[in-house]
Enzyme design. Structure first.
Site, PDB file in Angstrom:
ATOM      1  N   PHE A 152      -1.361 -17.727   3.459  1.00  0.00           N
ATOM      2  CA  PHE A 152      -0.227 -17.428   2.570  1.00  0.00           C
ATOM      3  C   PHE A 152      -0.652 -17.568   1.110  1.00  0.00           C
ATOM      4  CE2 PHE A 152       1.514 -19.207   6.558  1.00  0.00           C
ATOM      5  CZ  PHE A 152       2.218 -18.105   7.009  1.00  0.00           C
ATOM      6  N   ARG A 154      -1.595 -16.768  -2.680  1.00  0.00           N
ATOM      7  CA  ARG A 154      -1.306 -15.768  -3.713  1.00  0.00           C
ATOM      8  C   ARG A 154      -2.530 -15.635  -4.602  1.00  0.00           C
ATOM      9  NH1 ARG A 154       3.076 -18.875  -6.680  1.00  0.00           N
ATOM     10  NH2 ARG A 154       1.691 -20.439  -5.815  1.00  0.00           N
ATOM     11  N   GLU A 155      -2.897 -14.410  -4.937  1.00  0.00           N
ATOM     12  CA  GLU A 155      -3.996 -14.225  -5.880  1.00  0.00           C
ATOM     13  C   GLU A 155      -3.631 -14.912  -7.185  1.00  0.00           C
ATOM     14  OE1 GLU A 155      -5.533 -10.289  -6.368  1.00  0.00           O
ATOM     15  OE2 GLU A 155      -5.385  -9.888  -4.234  1.00  0.00           O
ATOM     16  N   PHE A 252      10.735 -15.464  -6.691  1.00  0.00           N
ATOM     17  CA  PHE A 252      10.664 -14.058  -6.288  1.00  0.00           C
ATOM     18  C   PHE A 252      11.939 -13.290  -6.594  1.00  0.00           C
ATOM     19  CE2 PHE A 252       6.584 -12.930  -4.427  1.00  0.00           C
ATOM     20  CZ  PHE A 252       5.957 -14.132  -4.672  1.00  0.00           C
ATOM     21  N   CYS A 263      -1.238  -6.823  -0.634  1.00  0.00           N
ATOM     22  CA  CYS A 263      -0.567  -7.403   0.537  1.00  0.00           C
ATOM     23  C   CYS A 263       0.804  -6.807   0.828  1.00  0.00           C
ATOM     24  CB  CYS A 263      -0.442  -8.906   0.345  1.00  0.00           C
ATOM     25  SG  CYS A 263      -2.054  -9.662   0.138  1.00  0.00           S
TER      26      CYS A 263
HETATM   27  C1  UGA Z   1       1.455 -12.236  -1.595  1.00  0.00           C
HETATM   28  C2  UGA Z   1       2.251 -13.453  -1.089  1.00  0.00           C
HETATM   29  O1  UGA Z   1       2.994 -14.037  -2.172  1.00  0.00           O
HETATM   30  C3  UGA Z   1       1.320 -14.507  -0.493  1.00  0.00           C
HETATM   31  O2  UGA Z   1       2.086 -15.581   0.055  1.00  0.00           O
HETATM   32  C4  UGA Z   1       0.495 -13.841   0.621  1.00  0.00           C
HETATM   33  O3  UGA Z   1      -0.431 -14.759   1.184  1.00  0.00           O
HETATM   34  C5  UGA Z   1      -0.260 -12.669   0.045  1.00  0.00           C
HETATM   35  O4  UGA Z   1       0.671 -11.727  -0.504  1.00  0.00           O
HETATM   36  C6  UGA Z   1      -1.047 -12.052   1.166  1.00  0.00           C
HETATM   37  O5  UGA Z   1      -0.429 -11.555   2.114  1.00  0.00           O
HETATM   38  O6  UGA Z   1      -2.287 -12.166   1.180  1.00  0.00           O
HETATM   39  P1  UGA Z   1       0.027 -11.657  -3.801  1.00  0.00           P
HETATM   40  O7  UGA Z   1      -0.030 -10.255  -3.282  1.00  0.00           O
HETATM   41  O8  UGA Z   1      -1.203 -12.309  -4.294  1.00  0.00           O
HETATM   42  O9  UGA Z   1       0.620 -12.658  -2.667  1.00  0.00           O
HETATM   43  O10 UGA Z   1       1.028 -11.636  -5.017  1.00  0.00           O
HETATM   44  P2  UGA Z   1       2.513 -12.101  -5.362  1.00  0.00           P
HETATM   45  O11 UGA Z   1       2.458 -13.176  -6.361  1.00  0.00           O
HETATM   46  O12 UGA Z   1       3.285 -12.373  -4.135  1.00  0.00           O
HETATM   47  O13 UGA Z   1       3.061 -10.772  -6.073  1.00  0.00           O
HETATM   48  C7  UGA Z   1       3.164  -9.532  -5.381  1.00  0.00           C
HETATM   49  C8  UGA Z   1       3.846  -8.500  -6.234  1.00  0.00           C
HETATM   50  O14 UGA Z   1       5.224  -8.801  -6.381  1.00  0.00           O
HETATM   51  C9  UGA Z   1       3.287  -8.364  -7.651  1.00  0.00           C
HETATM   52  O15 UGA Z   1       3.216  -7.003  -7.993  1.00  0.00           O
HETATM   53  C10 UGA Z   1       4.319  -9.087  -8.512  1.00  0.00           C
HETATM   54  O16 UGA Z   1       4.373  -8.632  -9.836  1.00  0.00           O
HETATM   55  C11 UGA Z   1       5.579  -8.770  -7.754  1.00  0.00           C
HETATM   56  N1  UGA Z   1       6.662  -9.751  -7.997  1.00  0.00           N
HETATM   57  C12 UGA Z   1       6.545 -11.022  -7.545  1.00  0.00           C
HETATM   58  C13 UGA Z   1       7.799  -9.352  -8.669  1.00  0.00           C
HETATM   59  O17 UGA Z   1       7.940  -8.180  -9.097  1.00  0.00           O
HETATM   60  N2  UGA Z   1       8.811 -10.267  -8.873  1.00  0.00           N
HETATM   61  C14 UGA Z   1       8.718 -11.540  -8.426  1.00  0.00           C
HETATM   62  O18 UGA Z   1       9.683 -12.312  -8.623  1.00  0.00           O
HETATM   63  C15 UGA Z   1       7.564 -11.933  -7.753  1.00  0.00           C
END
Ligand code: UGA
Length: 437
Positions: A152, A154-155, A252, A263
């Site tokens: 789980f 996050r990058e 989120f 992801c």
């Molecule tokens: C995501 C999950 O958060 C991790 O728990 C999971 O392990 C990972 O995928 C995976 O499956 O390997 P990640 O892709 O690194 O992690 O990034 P996030 O921080 O979750 O962001 C994903 C996208 O959602 C980004 O484009 C971000 O800008 C967007 N986002 C996130 C929003 O637009 N609003 C938010 O409130 C949060």
């Protein structure tokens, strides 16, 4: 414990380094020659804050080594984590499991009797059954237990996510495998993190359901943001107001240009395929995938509007390219769809990103890359902030205005204060915060 991690990509490398950090003896197996050469030379092939230092320390203290040979990696290992890639298959969007299955065959040959093999790669429900079958066929008579433990991470926050997770999920019905995995994670659960043991299939599904749920939260708040713009409400206030309800939670719920990354887009698609194969379409997930795809490109319309309805022949400055801050990852970044739509409309694109420009060159054409934000804004007819890097929060609105030919900015991450931007003379638009200033 002696642990082997197969695959030193993003998940494998972070997992291997963190397992070493909590005291295990780790061997990381990587078949990519360029990557293994970098790792053996002490270089980290990915951008992840803190990883380089952690890797250097654990190498120096002899807890982690890298090898191209699976037999060497598995030598003496009690546990093997499979952490290879599962990209979407070009033909049908299903997760491509060829690397997982190839690893399973090699591990079955190399591992000693009694080894616990754990799938960490994100794999569709039932993959553990296939891995177990492949291993039994490859090494008949060898006792190998197959468990699931999804990641789980996050990058940009992967080390903290590994060391202090909300939960660790383990999927197995084998008591010995459960005991071994409890021992692996004991230094982390000892600090208060929960370890949840479920069936292997439930564990595999937890990963997809978690990502789809988080993606749903984002798609939902983005829709609320559009409504806020229409009815003159503020999405930040709405998110705060609903987020204080502990059943909902504030995380989120940041509205923006749509989710991207390696992801959420891949895992929501793969979940849809699984549901489809099971004869159970998931309409909520179907909708959020469509809504998110359309949203990313639609953000270009905001830029065209702020530029006076036309960008043909105009220069648009793009601040931030990666799918989120804290990474150099450009996979499925909203910037790609936005920039392409602006180029289709005839705009000339200038861009700056603190970490992502090298990777961006592989995804985008005809971009004039600049060395910093002010240089990117110099002489631009309009600007759009796509990724909320911290350094953009410190930009001085007056200096930005002076740099631009026309001070017009679309802030897709609500980094700036609308009043301050208006005071500096900007035409300013953001997300879910009323119409054009
Ligand atoms: C995501 C999950 O958060 C991790 O728990 C999971 O392990 C990972 O995928 C995976 O499956 O390997 P990640 O892709 O690194 O992690 O990034 P996030 O921080 O979750 O962001 C994903 C996208 O959602 C980004 O484009 C971000 O800008 C967007 N986002 C996130 C929003 O637009 N609003 C938010 O409130 C949060």
């Amino acid at each position: 414990m002696k642990i082997c991690v197969v695959g030193a990509g993003y998940v494998g490398l972070v997992t291997g380094v963190c397992l070493a950090e909590i005291g295990h003896d780790v061997a990381c197996v990587e078949i990519d020659a360029e990557r293994i050469a970098m790792l053996e030379g002490g270089d980290v092939p990915i951008y992840e804050p803190g990883l380089r230092e952690l890797m250097a320390r654990n190498r120096a203290e002899g807890r982690i080594r890298f090898t191209a040979e699976i037999a060497s990696g598995c030598d003496g290992a009690e546990i093997v984590f499979i952490a290879v890639g599962t990209p979407p298959r070009a033909s049908d969007g299903h997760a491509d499991l060829s690397q997982v299955f190839a690893s399973a065959r090699q591990v079955a040959q190399a591992a000693r009797d009694g080894t616990v093999v754990v799938t960490k790669s994100t794999v569709p429900v039932g993959t553990g059954d296939d891995v177990a079958r492949i291993m039994a066929e490859t090494a008949p008579g060898k006792r190998l237990s197959v468990a699931s433990s999804p990641e789980f991470l996050r990058e940009g926050a992967a080390i903290a996510d590994f060391m202090k997770p909300d939960r660790i999920v383990v999927g197995t019905d084998d008591a010995a495998a459960e005991a071994a995995l409890r021992a692996v994670f004991a230094p982390i659960t000892g600090q208060g993190s929960t370890l949840l043991v479920v069936s292997r299939r439930s564990s595999e599904l937890i990963k997809y359901a978690a990502n789809a749920f988080l993606a749903t939260k984002i798609a939902f708040i983005n829709e609320v943001a559009d409504l806020c713009e229409a009815v003159d409400a503020n999405v930040g206030d709405v998110a705060a107001g609903i987020g204080l309800d502990s059943r909902i939670g504030r995380k989120f719920l940041n509205a923006g240009p749509g989710f991207g990354g390696s992801c959420f887009p891949k895992d929501t698609m793969a979940l849809l395929k699984t549901a489809h194969d099971a004869g159970l379409p998931m309409r909520i997930v179907e909708t959020l995938v469509t809504v998110n795809d359309q949203r990313r490109r639609a953000m270009a319309r905001k830029v065209i509007r702020i530029a006076g309805g036309e960008v043909r022949g105009k220069t648009v400055a793009v601040l931030g390219l990666t799918f989120k801050p804290g990474t150099d990852d450009m996979r499925e970044a909203p910037s790609i769809a936005i920039i392409t739509a602006l180029q289709d409309a005839g705009a000339r694109i200038r861009a700056y990103d603190p970490e992502g420009m090298a990777n961006a060159r592989r995804h985008l054409k005809d971009i004039d890359y600049r060395r910093d934000a002010y240089e990117c804004l110099e002489g631009a007819d309009a600007a759009v902030l796509v990724t909320e890097w911290d350094e953009f929060r410190d930009l001085d609105p007056a200096r930005m205005r002076d740099a631009m030919a026309t001070p017009a900015l679309v802030d897709l991450r609500n980094v700036f204060d609308p009043a301050a931007m208006a005071a500096a003379g900007f035409r300013y638009d953001s997300i879910g915060r009323s119409a054009l200033a």
